[in-house]
Design a protein around this motif. Structure first.
Motif, PDB file in Angstrom:
ATOM      1  N   VAL A 126      -1.626  13.582  11.257  1.00 35.12           N
ATOM      2  CA  VAL A 126      -0.764  13.389  10.172  1.00 35.12           C
ATOM      3  C   VAL A 126      -1.225  13.058   8.663  1.00 35.12           C
ATOM      4  CG1 VAL A 126       1.559  11.479   9.733  1.00 35.12           C
ATOM      5  CG2 VAL A 126      -0.051  11.515  12.318  1.00 35.12           C
ATOM      6  N   PRO A 127      -0.641  13.836   8.100  1.00 32.02           N
ATOM      7  CA  PRO A 127      -0.298  13.809   6.818  1.00 32.02           C
ATOM      8  C   PRO A 127      -0.436  12.574   5.691  1.00 32.02           C
ATOM      9  CG  PRO A 127       1.000  15.770   6.742  1.00 32.02           C
ATOM     10  CD  PRO A 127      -0.082  14.819   8.176  1.00 32.02           C
ATOM     11  N   ALA A 128      -0.175  12.182   5.400  1.00 29.55           N
ATOM     12  CA  ALA A 128       0.743  11.583   4.125  1.00 29.55           C
ATOM     13  C   ALA A 128       1.015  10.936   2.734  1.00 29.55           C
ATOM     14  CB  ALA A 128       0.749   9.526   5.086  1.00 29.55           C
ATOM     15  N   ILE A 176       1.026  -1.308   0.232  1.00 25.69           N
ATOM     16  CA  ILE A 176       0.050   0.244  -0.270  1.00 25.69           C
ATOM     17  C   ILE A 176       0.816   1.051  -0.252  1.00 25.69           C
ATOM     18  CG2 ILE A 176      -2.036  -1.126   1.162  1.00 25.69           C
ATOM     19  CD1 ILE A 176      -0.988   0.330   3.602  1.00 25.69           C
ATOM     20  N   PRO A 177       0.262   2.238  -0.669  1.00 28.16           N
ATOM     21  CA  PRO A 177       1.180   3.128  -0.647  1.00 28.16           C
ATOM     22  C   PRO A 177       1.781   3.833   0.961  1.00 28.16           C
ATOM     23  CG  PRO A 177      -0.467   4.143  -2.108  1.00 28.16           C
ATOM     24  CD  PRO A 177      -1.074   2.490  -1.261  1.00 28.16           C
ATOM     25  N   SER A 178       2.444   4.220   1.362  1.00 26.43           N
ATOM     26  CA  SER A 178       2.645   4.065   2.959  1.00 26.43           C
ATOM     27  C   SER A 178       1.838   4.739   3.489  1.00 26.43           C
ATOM     28  CB  SER A 178       4.638   5.506   3.393  1.00 26.43           C
ATOM     29  OG  SER A 178       5.293   4.002   3.647  1.00 26.43           O
ATOM     30  N   GLU A 179       1.191   4.877   4.803  1.00 22.93           N
ATOM     31  CA  GLU A 179       0.352   5.820   5.747  1.00 22.93           C
ATOM     32  C   GLU A 179       0.424   5.978   7.015  1.00 22.93           C
ATOM     33  OE1 GLU A 179      -3.478   3.355   4.574  1.00 22.93           O
ATOM     34  OE2 GLU A 179      -3.002   2.804   7.051  1.00 22.93           O
ATOM     35  N   PRO A 180       0.114   6.931   7.480  1.00 21.32           N
ATOM     36  CA  PRO A 180       0.264   6.867   9.677  1.00 21.32           C
ATOM     37  C   PRO A 180      -0.251   5.048  10.040  1.00 21.32           C
ATOM     38  CG  PRO A 180      -0.836   8.796   8.290  1.00 21.32           C
ATOM     39  CD  PRO A 180      -1.051   7.830   7.097  1.00 21.32           C
ATOM     40  N   THR A 181       0.891   5.387  11.192  1.00 25.56           N
ATOM     41  CA  THR A 181       1.044   4.374  11.877  1.00 25.56           C
ATOM     42  C   THR A 181       0.446   4.462  13.622  1.00 25.56           C
ATOM     43  OG1 THR A 181       3.079   4.138  11.993  1.00 25.56           O
ATOM     44  CG2 THR A 181       1.677   2.063  10.282  1.00 25.56           C
ATOM     45  N   LEU A 182      -0.165   3.777  13.968  1.00 25.80           N
ATOM     46  CA  LEU A 182      -0.288   4.408  15.597  1.00 25.80           C
ATOM     47  C   LEU A 182       0.557   3.001  16.441  1.00 25.80           C
ATOM     48  CD1 LEU A 182      -4.044   5.133  14.859  1.00 25.80           C
ATOM     49  CD2 LEU A 182      -1.981   6.560  15.551  1.00 25.80           C
TER      50      LEU A 182
END
Lengths: 337, 231
Positions: B50-52, A229-235
């Protein structure tokens, strides 16, 4: 009140200064860090009447030994089932005691748990970064890891005898309880049945476990296709699955973005119990809806807050408080002596 | 298929707002518009966002709000976008391409069928844009590596790559801020601090900023590092 000075005579790996964590910097690649077990950290501070997010020392299973060079300071140890050797006595954690000049304190792993917190009735003199002393392990920004020989200064240290003694039993979840997760956000990128496998089968904590994350061993969670996937925010609490089908739970020092699909995300309050698991322990998950997740988080936080409020009151002063209450209500009539 | 944007509840405390799947300027514009909107009118209970590349994650306090409320606020925000300057700032990063700092320059040149000097000029003349931070504090992922010098990640990572290394993989370029292993190709080193001691504004650039590289020689690099005093 004066300063107290301690010397680190032994430290295991992954022992570091942690305050409540730094928020608001994830957009710059900076996770909150802070305690792995946020509840136990707050407990150690509140048991001394300190703010819940004050700087404390996060102690790993590697343990920690300190000697008090000068001054006197009360301390609390909370989290997991760690054991303390202090001034000739061996006691269990979830306790408040007072350390005086010339005395030593050793904290070691006990029956269960991976992390405990050593808080002080005084301000820990630790380096701040972006307004917080929380240590980000890979960069060592913030207060940093402790090193043998290091001196720790506690400002405005005080002894609080009225707080000493074991704490009442903390409201910890049943260790066999399933950890609640909300599916997604990429559960549809997995082969059919992967989410069922995650919530049906037990997983085993592997030794690949640090402040960044916990790798789990268990049945494969196959992806539906090889596309990333396109890199996206993680938590904190994201359960990401790499191409090999192995799950990793991201924790306090997590990467803020990543390209691995996340099959599910832990309810925030559940991460505190999860991090106390040790390599070899079994972990089970249960899927809950987002609404159920919020309900559980609110319930957990309310239960914890009530207990933290209870332990924040110095027990020695209970009589005084009852006396005051009686005077105000007019029940107290013994005014002759 | 439902339309975009799509909203996904993440655990009890976050909402993922996705605008599509194709990385590029159109996606960035939508992400940056929401980023600006949130900065201007932060919904109650929202802690940070958080913008990505193609989406934006909103993290909130589950005791103060919930997914539905935050989603409603964002839908209203997107229906009535605020007028903002979302073009980003212009930033200049100094780079020294000295061979000692660029162990992979020859390999990139071989792959591209160019001389190392041509690779350097191609990189130096390109326009980059910060799309997202990630991996570690201050790791700003920039798009804009020209087609001609794009190389895949190396099969093995190199350990202990010094902070300040300028590394590329595919269309992406970044300047490292920590000494870390990397599987990206190392083509130079920058003395420009990205993590700054300024407590109010500790990071050199924000998501959406435009970045250009300015070539410096080894002596200038050493002088800059001496000025920094922390190198």
């Amino acid at each position: 009140m004066a300063d107290a000075v301690l010397t680190v005579t032994y430290t295991g790996p992954q022992v570091s200064f942690q305050d409540g964590g730094r928020r608001g910097w994830m957009r710059f690649g900076v996770p909150a860090s802070g305690p792995m077990d946020r509840f136990a950290h707050a407990a150690a501070n509140r048991a001394l009447g300190r703010p819940a997010g004050a700087t404390a020392i996060e102690v790993s299973m590697g343990g920690l030994s300190l000697t008090c060079e000068s001054g006197t300071v009360s301390f609390a140890v909370c989290g997991g089932g760690f054991t303390l050797d202090h001034a000739g006595a061996r006691v269990e954690g979830w306790v408040v005691r007072t350390l005086s000049a010339g005395e030593s304190l050793t904290i070691r792993a006990g029956k269960w748990g991976s992390w405990c917190y050593l808080a002080f009735a005084g301000e820990v003199d630790a380096q701040a970064w972006l307004g917080a002393t929380a240590t980000h392990a890979i960069s060592q920004f913030g207060g940093g890891a402790l090193t043998t020989g290091q001196r720790i200064t506690l400002r405005n240290a005080e002894a609080t005898p009225s707080r000493e003694g074991p704490l009442p039993a903390p409201p910890l979840p049943d260790p066999n309880a399933r950890q609640p997760v909300v599916p997604g956000p990429q559960e549809d990128r997995f082969a059919p049945g992967a989410l069922d496998t995650l919530t049906r089968e037990p997983f085993t904590v592997t030794p690949a476990y640090d402040r960044m994350g916990m790798r789990l061993d268990g049945p494969e969670l196959p992806l539906a296709d090889a596309l990333s996937i396109p890199s996206e925010p993680t938590l904190r609490g994201s359960i990401q699955v790499a191409g090999d089908g192995v799950a990793t739970v991201l924790l306090a020092d997590h990467q803020t973005t990543g390209g691995y699909p996340k099959i599910a995300t832990l309810v925030s309050t559940a991460t505190d119990a999860l991090v106390q698991a040790r390599a070899g322990d079994k972990v089970r998950f249960v899927a809950v809806s987002p609404d159920e997740a919020i309900m559980r988080a609110r319930r957990d936080l309310a239960t914890r807050q009530a207990w933290l409020d209870e332990i924040a009151v110095p027990r020695g002063s209970l009589e005084d408080r009852l006396m005051r209450a009686n005077l105000i209500s007019g029940v107290h009539h013994g005014g002759d002596e | 298929m439902s339309g975009w944007p799509r909203y996904r509840a993440v655990a009890d405390h976050a909402l993922l707002v996705s605008f599509g799947t194709e990385i590029g300027d159109e996606m960035s514009a939508q992400v940056l518009a929401l980023d600006a909107g949130l900065a201007q009118f932060t919904p109650a209970g929202v802690i940070e966002w958080v913008p990505a590349l193609v989406n934006l994650l909103v993290d909130f306090d589950p005791e103060a709000t919930d997914h539905r409320t935050v989603q409603g606020e964002i839908e209203r925000m997107l229906a009535n976008p605020v007028r903002t300057d979302q073009q980003g700032q212009e930033r200049i990063i100094e780079i020294c391409y000295d061979a000692a700092f660029a162990p992979d320059l020859e390999a990139v040149a071989d792959a591209a069928g160019m001389t190392t000097e041509e690779v350097i000029r191609t990189h130096r003349d390109a326009a980059f844009r910060v799309r997202m931070y990630g991996f570690a504090p201050g790791y700003a992922y920039m798009s804009g590596v020209p087609e001609a010098i794009r190389v895949p990640r190396k099969s093995a990572a190199l350990r202990d790559v010094p902070a300040g290394s300028v590394i590329i993989a595919g269309p992406q370029c970044l300047v490292t801020t920590l000494t870390m292993p990397t599987g990206w190709s190392i083509i130079g080193r920058s003395p420009t601090p990205i993590l700054r001691s300024d407590a109010e504004d500790p990071f050199l650039f924000d998501v959406g900023d435009h970045v250009r590289f300015a070539r410096i020689d080894r002596d200038t690099y050493e002088a800059r590092m001496a000025e920094r005093g922390d190198g």
